[in-house]
Design a protein around this motif. Structure first.
Motif, PDB file in Angstrom:
ATOM      1  N   VAL A   1       0.834  -1.196   0.000  1.00 37.82           N
ATOM      2  CA  VAL A   1       0.000   0.000   0.000  1.00 37.82           C
ATOM      3  C   VAL A   1       0.873   1.253   0.000  1.00 37.82           C
ATOM      4  O   VAL A   1       0.608   2.219  -0.723  1.00 37.82           O
ATOM      5  N   GLY A   2       1.947   1.218   0.790  1.00 38.58           N
ATOM      6  CA  GLY A   2       2.840   2.374   0.839  1.00 38.58           C
ATOM      7  C   GLY A   2       3.462   2.670  -0.516  1.00 38.58           C
ATOM      8  O   GLY A   2       3.558   3.825  -0.940  1.00 38.58           O
ATOM      9  N   GLU A   3       3.867   1.610  -1.211  1.00 38.32           N
ATOM     10  CA  GLU A   3       4.455   1.797  -2.541  1.00 38.32           C
ATOM     11  C   GLU A   3       3.423   2.354  -3.521  1.00 38.32           C
ATOM     12  O   GLU A   3       3.736   3.197  -4.364  1.00 38.32           O
ATOM     13  N   ILE A   4       2.196   1.855  -3.410  1.00 38.21           N
ATOM     14  CA  ILE A   4       1.147   2.348  -4.315  1.00 38.21           C
ATOM     15  C   ILE A   4       0.901   3.837  -4.079  1.00 38.21           C
ATOM     16  O   ILE A   4       0.785   4.623  -5.030  1.00 38.21           O
ATOM     17  N   VAL A   5       0.851   4.234  -2.820  1.00 38.04           N
ATOM     18  CA  VAL A   5       0.645   5.653  -2.506  1.00 38.04           C
ATOM     19  C   VAL A   5       1.783   6.486  -3.096  1.00 38.04           C
ATOM     20  O   VAL A   5       1.558   7.541  -3.703  1.00 38.04           O
ATOM     21  N   ASP A   6       3.010   5.992  -2.943  1.00 35.54           N
ATOM     22  CA  ASP A   6       4.169   6.718  -3.484  1.00 35.54           C
ATOM     23  C   ASP A   6       4.084   6.844  -5.003  1.00 35.54           C
ATOM     24  O   ASP A   6       4.393   7.889  -5.575  1.00 35.54           O
ATOM     25  N   ARG A   7       3.675   5.755  -5.647  1.00 39.06           N
ATOM     26  CA  ARG A   7       3.634   5.774  -7.114  1.00 39.06           C
ATOM     27  C   ARG A   7       2.517   6.672  -7.635  1.00 39.06           C
ATOM     28  O   ARG A   7       2.672   7.338  -8.653  1.00 39.06           O
ATOM     29  N   PHE A   8       1.384   6.665  -6.941  1.00 41.17           N
ATOM     30  CA  PHE A   8       0.318   7.588  -7.346  1.00 41.17           C
ATOM     31  C   PHE A   8       0.779   9.030  -7.155  1.00 41.17           C
ATOM     32  O   PHE A   8       0.525   9.891  -7.990  1.00 41.17           O
ATOM     33  N   ARG A   9       1.481   9.274  -6.059  1.00 39.81           N
ATOM     34  CA  ARG A   9       1.957  10.635  -5.804  1.00 39.81           C
ATOM     35  C   ARG A   9       2.911  11.075  -6.913  1.00 39.81           C
ATOM     36  O   ARG A   9       2.867  12.220  -7.372  1.00 39.81           O
ATOM     37  N   ALA A  10       3.747  10.159  -7.359  1.00 39.27           N
ATOM     38  CA  ALA A  10       4.682  10.484  -8.443  1.00 39.27           C
ATOM     39  C   ALA A  10       3.941  10.822  -9.735  1.00 39.27           C
ATOM     40  O   ALA A  10       4.466  11.525 -10.600  1.00 39.27           O
ATOM     41  N   LEU A  11       2.717  10.310  -9.852  1.00 33.78           N
ATOM     42  CA  LEU A  11       1.904  10.609 -11.039  1.00 33.78           C
ATOM     43  C   LEU A  11       1.040  11.848 -10.827  1.00 33.78           C
ATOM     44  O   LEU A  11       0.214  12.192 -11.674  1.00 33.78           O
ATOM     45  N   GLY A  12       1.199  12.483  -9.682  1.00 29.08           N
ATOM     46  CA  GLY A  12       0.428  13.693  -9.408  1.00 29.08           C
ATOM     47  C   GLY A  12      -0.887  13.436  -8.706  1.00 29.08           C
ATOM     48  O   GLY A  12      -1.716  14.338  -8.570  1.00 29.08           O
ATOM     49  N   VAL A  13      -1.104  12.200  -8.275  1.00 25.58           N
ATOM     50  CA  VAL A  13      -2.349  11.861  -7.570  1.00 25.58           C
ATOM     51  C   VAL A  13      -2.031  11.778  -6.077  1.00 25.58           C
ATOM     52  O   VAL A  13      -1.400  10.828  -5.610  1.00 25.58           O
TER      53      VAL A  13
END
Lengths: 247, 247
Positions: free
Chosen positions: A107-119
């Motif tokens: 979940v932490g990685e998913i949050v980081d990756r969405f953040r990198a996409l601007g989400v």
């Protein structure tokens, strides 16, 4: 043997070096076309059709991230139902695969990756595990999905719903749920014997012909590669336990 | 030109007999991998990868019945979001196709077919059109789907969301929504000019190389077959009108 039993059996024989292993798909006309749900992993693009060997015009392929079924009336279940009612699918197979990124991303990685996409986190649903259907075991994910589809009011009782796992390295198919055995007894009400709870001991793998009716001298993609030992499957009852986020 | 503009352009040139038409996919590394949502129609199994020409390992393929997006947080939108966040997808293309069975099957026919499978009407949701996302126009269905995905909180603003239509007879691609033009202006708030409201006059088709960086002397699958004249697309505003079953 019926179609998916023959596919898994031939895959197993091919993995053991039987160059004549294959399936006369034309003998199973009553099972065609088949409806297959898999993940979106690009490795499956070329691997899966060859492993199943079902002619392309008889192969109805659904794909979502993680081959996840979230409910018996979910959008993907809707598609499976339409695949049978509109496209004429006769059997359903939910095929997970090893090394699934949806399974192995936290979940932490998913949050980081969405953040990198601007989400940003606040734009995502509160319960990410529940919303994204994240899972910790490819096997349990398939078995849960089969259970939900088998018990869906949208799926006819005469449509077999199988569960399999594909090894993306070796091309081996493992049968997790034999859908022929749960035709008249929905999985949620059936004994654990319908499910491959013993892991490798019941493993069957197959390689089938890629052309209807043609016996193919085939082998699993990497027949000389020893498959990783699959971990023991959790007992059937564990699957029905509610996850922490569901409590 | 950017990746999908180049794909459509090359497809158009190939359909006109330009044997040298193709796309140097390696020049568009920043757009790869691509995420493509299509229908489950088996005709697309072999047709679509060839028409797009994106290398298989860069091709993240989602499929549901009718390439339908029912909401900005639907299960399929979830998969599109994970395809970007987990699988690394850089651009999204929703590609409908002509002669779609989900489009051309009436509610009455669906009820009959479910009944033939042993699923009686009372087991199905009350509003079949809404639940199954049935649609009357392949074009409008794609444009609506692009609109929902473009405005989804799960999709980063920098991810282009394109809409295309594939002719299953000729292999021609028609651009319905140029996702590069709606990057900073969500489709629902953008002028109609972003959408191909004029139908055939803005039609572009392409054929691209099937190997990264390799120029291919290619042609659309049936370049000599005259495509059917697409009907005029309804004005953009019509898409936002509520259907009778939504009122």
């Amino acid at each position: 043997m019926r179609l998916f039993e023959a596919i898994v059996d031939a895959n197993q024989r091919a993995s053991k070096g039987d160059a004549s292993a294959g399936v006369h798909v034309s003998e199973y006309a009553g099972s065609l076309p088949v409806v297959v749900l898999t993940c979106i992993d690009p490795r499956l693009n070329s691997l899966l059709p060859g492993v199943l060997g079902v002619p392309t015009e008889q192969f109805i392929w659904l794909r979502n991230a993680g081959n996840i079924i979230t409910s018996s009336l979910s959008s993907t279940t809707r598609s499976l139902a339409l695949a049978c009612a509109v496209e004429g699918g006769r059997e359903i197979a939910i095929i997970g695969h090893t090394d699934c990124k949806v399974c192995h991303t936290s979940v932490g990685e998913i949050v980081d990756r969405f953040r990198a996409l601007g989400v940003q986190r606040e734009r995502l649903p509160d319960n990410l595990v529940e919303y994204f259907g994240l899972f910790a075991s490819e096997r349990q994910n398939v078995i849960k999905a089969v259970d939900l589809v088998r018990n869906s009011p949208l799926i006819g009782a005469k449509i077999p719903v199988h569960g399999l796992l594909l090894d993306t390295v070796t091309g081996k198919l493992e049968c997790l749920v034999n859908g022929y055995q749960t035709l008249s007894a929905p999985l949620s009400a059936s004994p654990a014997a319908h499910v491959n709870v013993n892991g490798p001991s019941l493993t069957k793998v197959a390689q089938v012909s890629s052309t209807e009716g043609e016996e193919v001298s085939s082998a699993a993609p990497n027949p000389t590669t020893a498959p990783p030992s699959p971990p023991p499957l959790l007992p059937r009852r564990a699957i029905r336990q509610r996850a922490p986020w569901e409590r």
